[in-house]
Write a protein that holds these residues in place. Structure first.
Motif, short mmCIF file in Angstrom:
data_model
loop_
_atom_site.label_atom_id
_atom_site.label_comp_id
_atom_site.label_asym_id
_atom_site.label_seq_id
_atom_site.Cartn_x
_atom_site.Cartn_y
_atom_site.Cartn_z
N TYR A 343 29.34 8.23 69.26
CA TYR A 343 28.08 8.97 69.15
C TYR A 343 27.48 9.26 70.52
O TYR A 343 27.56 8.45 71.45
N TYR A 344 26.87 10.43 70.59
CA TYR A 344 26.17 10.88 71.79
C TYR A 344 24.75 11.20 71.35
O TYR A 344 24.48 12.28 70.81
N GLU A 357 16.12 6.72 72.40
CA GLU A 357 16.24 5.27 72.30
C GLU A 357 15.93 4.78 70.88
O GLU A 357 16.57 3.85 70.38
N ILE A 358 14.96 5.40 70.24
CA ILE A 358 14.59 5.01 68.88
C ILE A 358 15.73 5.34 67.92
O ILE A 358 16.10 4.55 67.04
N GLU A 371 26.13 6.29 73.04
CA GLU A 371 25.37 6.22 74.28
C GLU A 371 24.21 7.22 74.26
O GLU A 371 24.25 8.21 73.52
N ASN A 372 23.20 6.94 75.05
CA ASN A 372 22.03 7.82 75.14
C ASN A 372 22.22 8.89 76.19
O ASN A 372 22.81 8.64 77.26
N HIS A 373 21.69 10.08 75.91
CA HIS A 373 21.70 11.17 76.88
C HIS A 373 20.32 11.80 76.94
O HIS A 373 19.59 11.80 75.95
N ASP A 374 19.97 12.31 78.11
CA ASP A 374 18.59 12.78 78.29
C ASP A 374 18.36 14.21 77.80
O ASP A 374 17.25 14.73 77.89
N SER A 375 19.40 14.85 77.28
CA SER A 375 19.24 16.20 76.72
C SER A 375 20.40 16.51 75.80
O SER A 375 21.46 15.86 75.88
N VAL A 376 20.21 17.50 74.95
CA VAL A 376 21.30 17.98 74.09
C VAL A 376 22.44 18.51 74.97
O VAL A 376 23.62 18.25 74.70
N GLU A 377 22.07 19.24 76.00
CA GLU A 377 23.07 19.82 76.90
C GLU A 377 23.98 18.75 77.49
O GLU A 377 25.21 18.88 77.51
N HIS A 378 23.36 17.65 77.99
CA HIS A 378 24.16 16.60 78.62
C HIS A 378 24.99 15.84 77.58
O HIS A 378 26.13 15.44 77.86
#
Length: 408
Positions: A343-344, A357-358, A371-378
């Motif tokens: 999962y992204y 994070e939630i 893992e967490n990503h700071d945008s949909v693009e990333h």
């Protein structure tokens, strides 16, 4: 104001469900009736089909428009929400409304909007009705925004009413049982106007039957009546019932003898929905090797079908780019997702986007690891980087997530 300034004003100054959620929901039709009267009631000049439902109403609306275009008619199409540009909501024969028309409409009526506290959605509906009337459409397909009974579109008298299906979504407005939600959707059933029901359950069918009987409205259950389902370029498994709904609706239009739609028109319309209407984001393939599919399904009913369709695909590894909005019942949707996927997690760029994070913490409780990503693009870029040519990438969870993809 230029087009960008005009739409920014519409989005930012006035309530808009797409951005703000609950605070934008109006609890009666007073405002839209006031606006319609101010515009000289353009909706009364239109021949319409009204489409409600929890899932599938957008696909069904686009299919109906495509079929009627194939039959040679000038077809208005009003849908929501949009993915990239506001003008996607209002089209005639697949062509978006012009920037100039939007700007002129808002400039002309801006003082009225402000004086009467018009919502974003009310303005949009008024604009669509005014545009279709001024362009003299032969027929307009009008998709309900939220619910039915209290939706701003519910001031029209259609040729046919359509309700695709019922599921638990927007329960804070519509009720928390299928029967309660069916009651709200059934609010579009009008006296003596035929209604097509796409799917029903033992809980929702009595609600539809009672409302139809009260209004002396002939009622047709497409899932029972249509036996041969024609193919479509919309290939999501969930389109099966939508196609039945469209075919039954077209049969009714033909029986009214106001429109003439041949079987060839019907078949070609279903096969050329994307070309004729520009619909995007419904089990849409964005790449191959690895195969990449995005879908706007975002509630329990819609996601359940999509997850089953993913399992029919052949792949080595599954990558899922996932983001949702903050009013989503995570405990109802996360159990639907496969545990054997990478999962992204991301948050759509909207004030309603749920923090990454939630989402990740909630996903861990259902053994979904990523893992967490700071945008949909990333997040999308990471999935593409990690995937081999025999893998499968799915992107979804919210219309907003799909909207941030590089769609063709």
């Amino acid at each position: 104001m230029n087009y960008q300034e005009t739409t920014n004003w519409m989005f930012n100054q006035l309530p808009m469900y797409q951005l703000q959620g609950a605070s934008a929901y109006k609890e009666d039709l007073t405002n839209i009736k006031l606006l319609a009267a101010h515009l000289d009631n353009p909706q009364d000049q239109l021949k319409c089909i009204h489409v409600a439902g929890t899932n599938g109403k957008g696909s069904t609306s686009h299919m109906l428009a495509s079929v009627l275009q194939e039959a040679g008619y000038k077809v208005g199409l009003y849908t929501s929400p949009h993915l990239k540009d506001f003008r996607e909501r209002i089209k005639i024969n697949g062509q978006e409304i012009s920037e100039d028309f939007v700007c002129q409409f808002v400039a002309k009526h801006k003082n009225f909007f402000e004086a009467n506290d018009m919502s974003f959605f009310e303005m949009s509906v008024g604009l669509a009705f005014d545009y279709f009337a001024s362009e003299k459409t032969d027929i307009a397909i009008i998709e309900v925004g939220l619910g039915g009974r209290l939706d701003a579109t519910n001031i029209i008298t259609p040729l046919v009413s359509v309700i695709t299906n019922i599921d638990l979504d927007h329960t804070q407005f519509l009720g928390n049982t299928p029967a309660a939600i069916a009651g709200e959707k059934a609010g579009i059933i009008k006296p003596n106007i035929p209604v097509v029901i796409g799917e029903y359950t033992f809980e929702t069918q009595p609600v539809f039957l009672a409302k139809a009987e009260l209004n002396k409205a002939p009622i047709y259950f497409a899932s029972d009546l249509i036996t041969e389902v024609f193919p479509s370029d919309l290939i999501g498994d969930y389109q099966f019932h939508n196609k039945k709904t469209v075919q039954q609706t077209i049969h009714l239009l033909n029986s009214q003898k106001e429109f003439k739609i041949s079987d060839e028109n019907l078949k070609n319309g279903l096969l050329h929905v994307v070309k004729n209407t520009g619909l995007q984001g419904r089990w849409q393939q964005l790449g191959e090797n690895p195969k990449i599919v995005c879908d706007t399904a975002h509630n329990q009913h819609g996601l359940a079908v999509v997850m089953k369709q993913i399992q029919k695909e052949s792949f080595e590894n599954l990558h899922i780019v996932l983001g949702v909005v903050n009013d989503k019942d995570l405990d109802s949707i996360l159990p639907l997702f496969p545990k054997n996927a990478q999962y992204y997690f991301c948050s759509p760029n909207s004030s309603r986007g749920l923090k990454t994070e939630i989402l990740n913490e909630a996903a861990k409780k259902h053994h979904l690891i990523g893992e967490n990503h700071d945008s949909v693009e990333h997040a999308f870029a990471a999935a593409r980087k990690n995937a081999s040519k025999n893998d499968f990438i799915y992107v979804g969870g919210s219309t907003f997530v799909v909207a941030e993809l590089p769609l063709p």
